[in-house]
Write an enzyme that holds these catalytic residues in place. Structure first.
Site, short mmCIF file in Angstrom:
data_model
loop_
_atom_site.label_atom_id
_atom_site.label_comp_id
_atom_site.label_asym_id
_atom_site.label_seq_id
_atom_site.Cartn_x
_atom_site.Cartn_y
_atom_site.Cartn_z
N GLY A 122 9.25 -0.75 15.29
CA GLY A 122 8.51 -0.41 16.51
C GLY A 122 9.11 0.71 17.32
O GLY A 122 8.82 0.83 18.51
N SER A 124 9.17 3.88 19.11
CA SER A 124 8.10 4.78 19.55
C SER A 124 8.64 6.06 20.16
O SER A 124 7.91 7.04 20.26
CB SER A 124 7.18 4.06 20.55
OG SER A 124 7.91 3.66 21.69
N HIS A 129 17.91 4.96 21.74
CA HIS A 129 18.05 4.23 23.01
C HIS A 129 18.34 2.78 22.71
O HIS A 129 17.80 2.21 21.76
CB HIS A 129 16.79 4.35 23.87
CG HIS A 129 15.52 4.06 23.12
ND1 HIS A 129 14.95 4.98 22.26
CD2 HIS A 129 14.72 2.97 23.09
CE1 HIS A 129 13.85 4.46 21.73
NE2 HIS A 129 13.70 3.23 22.22
N HIS A 131 17.83 -0.93 24.22
CA HIS A 131 17.16 -1.75 25.21
C HIS A 131 18.17 -2.79 25.68
O HIS A 131 18.70 -3.56 24.86
CB HIS A 131 15.97 -2.50 24.59
CG HIS A 131 14.87 -1.63 24.09
ND1 HIS A 131 13.70 -1.41 24.79
CD2 HIS A 131 14.75 -0.91 22.94
CE1 HIS A 131 12.90 -0.62 24.10
NE2 HIS A 131 13.51 -0.31 22.96
#
Ligand code: 5GP
Ligand code: ZN
Length: 143
Positions: A122, A124, A129, A131
């Site tokens: 997933g 995108s 990065h 999370h």
């Protein structure tokens, strides 16, 4: 392996030459946030790391921790600058402390640090990065 020119050639533009500074990518959302062209709700930064709140939070705390330099994935980053990967993890811990997700020297209540790589996971935004998620019980396995 990463310093092998044939491996680097196979990986193409994901892996810039060792030691070379990576330029911002003009059509990259996160590079534009680093440049100040798109606003970000910044919660922490250093000269090389930026942490800001996710626009679509999935938990009471949902912060994205990114390198200011453009690298597509964690693997692409670690190939050229493993220290910067460590700075991202340290930045996430700093934010977790700020957000009350851990105490100094402790691990409670806790948080999750996750980086999506590729379409099946997933990813995108193709600027690496982490999370940082916390503030509620997080299920496992993830969806
Ligand atoms: P990925 O899907 O690549 O793992 O994560 C990209 C994250 O970027 C998503 O959680 C998404 O909500 C967040 N995001 C997308 N556009 C923006 C934006 O303009 N501002 C902020 N703060 N986050 C964004
Ligand atoms: Zn970028």
């Amino acid at each position: 392996m990463w310093s092998d020119p044939r491996t680097r050639a196979r990986l193409g533009r994901l892996v810039p030459p060792v030691g070379r500074r990576v330029d911002a990518v003009s059509d990259c959302l996160f590079c534009r946030m680093v440049a100040g062209e798109i606003p970000a709700d910044v919660v922490h930064q250093t000269d090389r790391v930026l942490a800001f709140r996710d626009i679509n939070p999935q938990a009471p705390t949902h912060v994205l921790v990114i390198p200011k330099e453009h690298h597509a994935t964690a693997a692409a980053l670690v190939a050229v600058d493993p220290g910067l990967l460590g700075e991202l993890v340290a930045g996430a811990q700093t934010v977790a402390l700020q957000e009350g997700l851990v105490t100094d020297g402790g691990t409670e209540p806790g948080y999750r640090l996750v980086t999506n790589t590729g379409p099946q996971a997933g990813q995108s935004v193709h600027h690496v990065h982490f999370h940082l998620l916390g503030g509620r019980n997080l299920g496992w396995p993830p969806g």
